[in-house]
Design a protein around this motif. Structure first.
Motif, PDB file in Angstrom:
ATOM      1  N   GLN A  17     -10.573   1.467  -3.501  1.00  0.00           N
ATOM      2  CA  GLN A  17     -11.398   2.316  -4.361  1.00  0.00           C
ATOM      3  C   GLN A  17     -11.053   3.802  -4.229  1.00  0.00           C
ATOM      4  O   GLN A  17     -11.919   4.665  -4.179  1.00  0.00           O
ATOM      5  N   LEU A  18      -9.748   4.105  -4.185  1.00  0.00           N
ATOM      6  CA  LEU A  18      -9.305   5.500  -4.128  1.00  0.00           C
ATOM      7  C   LEU A  18      -8.962   5.993  -5.527  1.00  0.00           C
ATOM      8  O   LEU A  18      -8.595   5.208  -6.395  1.00  0.00           O
ATOM      9  N   ASN A  19      -9.075   7.292  -5.735  1.00  0.00           N
ATOM     10  CA  ASN A  19      -8.786   7.901  -7.029  1.00  0.00           C
ATOM     11  C   ASN A  19      -8.030   9.205  -6.787  1.00  0.00           C
ATOM     12  O   ASN A  19      -8.599  10.165  -6.235  1.00  0.00           O
TER      13      ASN A  19
ATOM     14  N   ASP B 235      -1.224   0.643  -7.130  1.00  0.00           N
ATOM     15  CA  ASP B 235      -2.331  -0.091  -7.749  1.00  0.00           C
ATOM     16  C   ASP B 235      -3.290  -0.652  -6.713  1.00  0.00           C
ATOM     17  O   ASP B 235      -4.506  -0.594  -6.889  1.00  0.00           O
ATOM     18  N   ASP B 236      -2.748  -1.220  -5.622  1.00  0.00           N
ATOM     19  CA  ASP B 236      -3.634  -1.820  -4.639  1.00  0.00           C
ATOM     20  C   ASP B 236      -4.481  -0.776  -3.907  1.00  0.00           C
ATOM     21  O   ASP B 236      -5.612  -1.059  -3.526  1.00  0.00           O
TER      22      ASP B 236
ATOM     23  N   PRO C 109      -6.322   7.934 -11.861  1.00  0.00           N
ATOM     24  CA  PRO C 109      -6.538   7.300 -10.562  1.00  0.00           C
ATOM     25  C   PRO C 109      -5.257   7.101  -9.753  1.00  0.00           C
ATOM     26  O   PRO C 109      -5.291   7.106  -8.526  1.00  0.00           O
ATOM     27  N   HIS C 110      -4.119   6.956 -10.425  1.00  0.00           N
ATOM     28  CA  HIS C 110      -2.860   6.687  -9.738  1.00  0.00           C
ATOM     29  C   HIS C 110      -2.012   7.928  -9.458  1.00  0.00           C
ATOM     30  O   HIS C 110      -1.185   7.923  -8.552  1.00  0.00           O
TER      31      HIS C 110
ATOM     32  N   ASN D  42       0.844  -1.189   0.000  1.00  0.00           N
ATOM     33  CA  ASN D  42       0.000   0.000   0.000  1.00  0.00           C
ATOM     34  C   ASN D  42       0.877   1.235   0.000  1.00  0.00           C
ATOM     35  O   ASN D  42       1.742   1.378   0.849  1.00  0.00           O
ATOM     36  N   LEU D  43       0.644   2.116  -0.944  1.00  0.00           N
ATOM     37  CA  LEU D  43       1.408   3.354  -1.006  1.00  0.00           C
ATOM     38  C   LEU D  43       0.479   4.525  -1.304  1.00  0.00           C
ATOM     39  O   LEU D  43      -0.303   4.485  -2.259  1.00  0.00           O
ATOM     40  N   LEU D  44       0.576   5.537  -0.467  1.00  0.00           N
ATOM     41  CA  LEU D  44      -0.067   6.818  -0.714  1.00  0.00           C
ATOM     42  C   LEU D  44       0.999   7.861  -0.471  1.00  0.00           C
ATOM     43  O   LEU D  44       1.612   7.905   0.596  1.00  0.00           O
ATOM     44  N   CYS D  45       1.255   8.677  -1.473  1.00  0.00           N
ATOM     45  CA  CYS D  45       2.221   9.764  -1.329  1.00  0.00           C
ATOM     46  C   CYS D  45       1.492  11.058  -1.675  1.00  0.00           C
ATOM     47  O   CYS D  45       0.944  11.196  -2.768  1.00  0.00           O
ATOM     48  N   VAL D  46       1.464  11.963  -0.733  1.00  0.00           N
ATOM     49  CA  VAL D  46       0.878  13.275  -0.979  1.00  0.00           C
ATOM     50  C   VAL D  46       1.933  14.313  -0.628  1.00  0.00           C
ATOM     51  O   VAL D  46       2.525  14.279   0.448  1.00  0.00           O
ATOM     52  N   ILE D  47       2.198  15.203  -1.572  1.00  0.00           N
ATOM     53  CA  ILE D  47       3.237  16.213  -1.405  1.00  0.00           C
ATOM     54  C   ILE D  47       2.619  17.591  -1.617  1.00  0.00           C
ATOM     55  O   ILE D  47       1.967  17.843  -2.627  1.00  0.00           O
ATOM     56  N   GLY D  48       2.848  18.448  -0.653  1.00  0.00           N
ATOM     57  CA  GLY D  48       2.451  19.841  -0.774  1.00  0.00           C
ATOM     58  C   GLY D  48       3.705  20.683  -0.883  1.00  0.00           C
ATOM     59  O   GLY D  48       4.637  20.509  -0.091  1.00  0.00           O
TER      60      GLY D  48
END
Length: 77
Positions: free
Chosen positions: A29-31, A22-23, A51-52, A1-7
């Protein structure tokens, strides 16, 4: 699981970047495009993408930290 958010801020303009594995897209069901579009309102801007991977730009850097937190909240983190 990877979520990267950069501000980030460049030339006084806030930018937001969101990347998902991808997972995260399939299993949760994230976009990224929808998440960035929603969070961009907090920096008085707009954006979108796939979505990615998605990006946004805005006019109000004071809302950037809140925008990053909002992406995390939408992901359930």
């Amino acid at each position: 699981n990877l979520l990267c958010v950069i501000g980030s801020v460049d030339a006084d303009k806030p930018m937001l970047t969101d990347m998902l594995s991808d997972d995260m897209v399939k299993d949760h069901q994230l976009n990224a495009g929808q998440m960035v579009r929603e969070a961009a309102k907090l920096i008085k801007g707009g954006g979108g993408g796939a979505p990615h991977f998605a990006t946004a730009g805005g006019k109000d850097a004071s809302g950037l930290e809140q925008a990053v937190r909002h992406v995390l909240e939408m992901a359930g983190i």
